[in-house]
Enzyme design. Structure first.
Site, PDB file in Angstrom:
ATOM      1  N   ASN A  12       0.870  -1.181   0.000  1.00  0.00           N
ATOM      2  CA  ASN A  12       0.000   0.000   0.000  1.00  0.00           C
ATOM      3  C   ASN A  12       0.906   1.229   0.000  1.00  0.00           C
ATOM      4  O   ASN A  12       1.542   1.527   1.013  1.00  0.00           O
ATOM      5  CB  ASN A  12      -0.903  -0.039   1.247  1.00  0.00           C
ATOM      6  CG  ASN A  12      -1.721   1.227   1.419  1.00  0.00           C
ATOM      7  OD1 ASN A  12      -1.806   2.055   0.506  1.00  0.00           O
ATOM      8  ND2 ASN A  12      -2.335   1.385   2.588  1.00  0.00           N
ATOM      9  N   LYS A  14       0.145   4.292  -0.181  1.00  0.00           N
ATOM     10  CA  LYS A  14      -0.457   5.478   0.466  1.00  0.00           C
ATOM     11  C   LYS A  14      -0.245   6.712  -0.424  1.00  0.00           C
ATOM     12  O   LYS A  14      -0.290   6.589  -1.643  1.00  0.00           O
ATOM     13  CB  LYS A  14       0.103   5.648   1.887  1.00  0.00           C
ATOM     14  CG  LYS A  14      -0.035   4.353   2.702  1.00  0.00           C
ATOM     15  CD  LYS A  14       0.207   4.510   4.173  1.00  0.00           C
ATOM     16  CE  LYS A  14       0.023   3.159   4.866  1.00  0.00           C
ATOM     17  NZ  LYS A  14       0.179   3.238   6.309  1.00  0.00           N
ATOM     18  N   HIS A  96      -9.327   1.288   5.427  1.00  0.00           N
ATOM     19  CA  HIS A  96      -7.994   1.470   6.030  1.00  0.00           C
ATOM     20  C   HIS A  96      -8.121   2.396   7.234  1.00  0.00           C
ATOM     21  O   HIS A  96      -8.925   3.335   7.211  1.00  0.00           O
ATOM     22  CB  HIS A  96      -7.017   2.051   5.001  1.00  0.00           C
ATOM     23  CG  HIS A  96      -5.601   1.968   5.474  1.00  0.00           C
ATOM     24  ND1 HIS A  96      -5.078   2.883   6.361  1.00  0.00           N
ATOM     25  CD2 HIS A  96      -4.615   1.065   5.232  1.00  0.00           C
ATOM     26  CE1 HIS A  96      -3.818   2.529   6.632  1.00  0.00           C
ATOM     27  NE2 HIS A  96      -3.521   1.436   5.957  1.00  0.00           N
ATOM     28  N   GLU A  98      -6.447   4.751   8.185  1.00  0.00           N
ATOM     29  CA  GLU A  98      -6.252   6.183   7.882  1.00  0.00           C
ATOM     30  C   GLU A  98      -7.540   6.784   7.295  1.00  0.00           C
ATOM     31  O   GLU A  98      -7.828   7.961   7.498  1.00  0.00           O
ATOM     32  CB  GLU A  98      -5.042   6.343   6.949  1.00  0.00           C
ATOM     33  CG  GLU A  98      -3.753   6.116   7.724  1.00  0.00           C
ATOM     34  CD  GLU A  98      -2.610   5.480   6.947  1.00  0.00           C
ATOM     35  OE1 GLU A  98      -2.619   5.502   5.710  1.00  0.00           O
ATOM     36  OE2 GLU A  98      -1.700   4.938   7.607  1.00  0.00           O
ATOM     37  N   GLU A 168      -4.952  -4.818  10.825  1.00  0.00           N
ATOM     38  CA  GLU A 168      -3.901  -3.815  11.016  1.00  0.00           C
ATOM     39  C   GLU A 168      -4.136  -3.084  12.336  1.00  0.00           C
ATOM     40  O   GLU A 168      -4.907  -2.114  12.384  1.00  0.00           O
ATOM     41  CB  GLU A 168      -3.910  -2.799   9.869  1.00  0.00           C
ATOM     42  CG  GLU A 168      -3.680  -3.410   8.500  1.00  0.00           C
ATOM     43  CD  GLU A 168      -3.082  -2.390   7.517  1.00  0.00           C
ATOM     44  OE1 GLU A 168      -2.112  -2.749   6.861  1.00  0.00           O
ATOM     45  OE2 GLU A 168      -3.575  -1.249   7.440  1.00  0.00           O
ATOM     46  N   GLY A 174       3.053   2.303  10.856  1.00  0.00           N
ATOM     47  CA  GLY A 174       3.996   3.408  10.681  1.00  0.00           C
ATOM     48  C   GLY A 174       4.754   3.784  11.942  1.00  0.00           C
ATOM     49  O   GLY A 174       5.427   4.804  11.986  1.00  0.00           O
ATOM     50  N   SER A 214       3.968  -2.034  10.280  1.00  0.00           N
ATOM     51  CA  SER A 214       5.429  -2.046  10.443  1.00  0.00           C
ATOM     52  C   SER A 214       6.078  -3.369  10.034  1.00  0.00           C
ATOM     53  O   SER A 214       7.034  -3.805  10.675  1.00  0.00           O
ATOM     54  CB  SER A 214       5.818  -1.670  11.880  1.00  0.00           C
ATOM     55  OG  SER A 214       5.409  -0.338  12.159  1.00  0.00           O
TER      56      SER A 214
HETATM   57  P1  13P Z   1       3.389   0.437   7.628  1.00  0.00           P
HETATM   58  O1  13P Z   1       3.925  -0.852   7.033  1.00  0.00           O
HETATM   59  O2  13P Z   1       4.098   1.655   7.104  1.00  0.00           O
HETATM   60  O3  13P Z   1       3.316   0.374   9.114  1.00  0.00           O
HETATM   61  O4  13P Z   1       1.881   0.590   7.099  1.00  0.00           O
HETATM   62  C1  13P Z   1       1.001  -0.458   7.249  1.00  0.00           C
HETATM   63  C2  13P Z   1      -0.250  -0.133   6.527  1.00  0.00           C
HETATM   64  O5  13P Z   1      -1.009   0.725   6.946  1.00  0.00           O
HETATM   65  C3  13P Z   1      -0.531  -0.840   5.279  1.00  0.00           C
HETATM   66  O6  13P Z   1      -1.812  -0.571   4.814  1.00  0.00           O
END
Ligand code: 13P
Length: 256
Positions: A12, A14, A96, A98, A168, A174, A214
């Site tokens: 992903n 982002k 997601h 976010e 997640e 992150g 992560s």
């Molecule tokens: P990270 O791997 O940067 O922690 O992000 C995970 C994520 O949100 C994948 O959709």
């Protein structure tokens, strides 16, 4: 493990990568990961989906990071499932954290999106996960149960094969903190039990469930060692070809 479950590595991206950067990264991913016995999915930003899908020869699944549930209309700033498909997407991420937390998307809306994606022949990666304070107050299962039940409400059992779930935990995204493999496996087992309750026996054991948060080359092995974990949804480490490839290589070695 049931044959219906797939081993998947998804990146992903982002809000990263211009069109040019997306093509370069996707082509490197194609070159390096095409020999691995796993399914590879990439989620570039909307602006790069068409160019990325056109630039690939080997089959990597491409997806949108979000969509709106209507096919078209006066919804400024939104993208429809029809548009995603035409641009070359076969998948879409829905829910997601976010989207849930920064853009305030609620389960009722996410449920409409899941229905719309399936009606428009897109495969769904449905993300669920708890916040740190929810985990600390022992509410992880309560949160996951609400999300799964509300987001998948009204979905037919036969459509479950078009859905992948990504667990997640928000505190692991992150942050560099990965959830412990045993903690992840426990939540994945819980999700499978929920699916059995909602859709009948076998629904849970057939569901592909990814972990995200992560994931890095140095922690994928211990996660992949868990039978319950069918792969990963990777953010930061998917932005570089080499680290994404190393994660894919280790995942395939463990699951082969
Ligand atoms: P990270 O791997 O940067 O922690 O992000 C995970 C994520 O949100 C994948 O959709």
């Amino acid at each position: 493990m049931s044959t219906q479950r797939k081993i998947i590595l998804a990146g992903n991206w982002k809000m990263h990568k211009t069109v040019k950067e997306s093509i370069e990264l996707a082509q490197c991913v194609e070159e390096k990961l095409s020999k691995l016995p796993i399914t590879v999915l990439l989620f570039p930003p909307f602006t790069a989906i068409y160019a990325v899908s056109k630039s690939l020869k080997w089959h990597i699944g491409i997806g949108g990071q979000n969509m709106y549930y209507e096919k078209e209309g006066a919804f400024t700033g939104e993208i429809s499932p029809v548009m995603l498909k035409e641009a070359g997407a076969e998948y879409v991420i829905i829910g997601h954290s976010e989207r849930r937390n920064i853009f305030n998307e609620k389960d009722q809306l996410l449920n409409k999106k899941v229905h719309s994606a399936i009606e428009n022949a897109l495969n769904v990666v449905l993300c669920v996960g708890e916040k740190l304070e929810e985990r600390k107050s022992n509410r992880t299962k309560e949160v996951i149960e609400r999300e799964i039940k509300e987001d998948l409400q009204g979905i037919k059992k036969q459509d479950l094969e078009k859905i992948i779930i990504a667990y997640e935990p928000i505190w692991a995204i992150g942050t560099g903190i990965t959830a412990k493999p045993e903690e992840v496996a426990e939540v994945h087992r819980f999700i499978r039990t929920l699916l059995d309750d909602m859709f009948g026996k076998g629904a849970g054991s057939n569901m592909t469930i990814l972990y995200g948060g992560s994931i890095k080359p140095n922690n994928i092995k211990s996660l992949a060692d868990m039978n319950e974990i069918d792969g990963g949804l990777v953010g930061g480490a998917s932005l570089q070809c080499e680290s994404f490839y190393t994660i894919g290589k280790i995942l395939s070695e463990v699951k082969a």
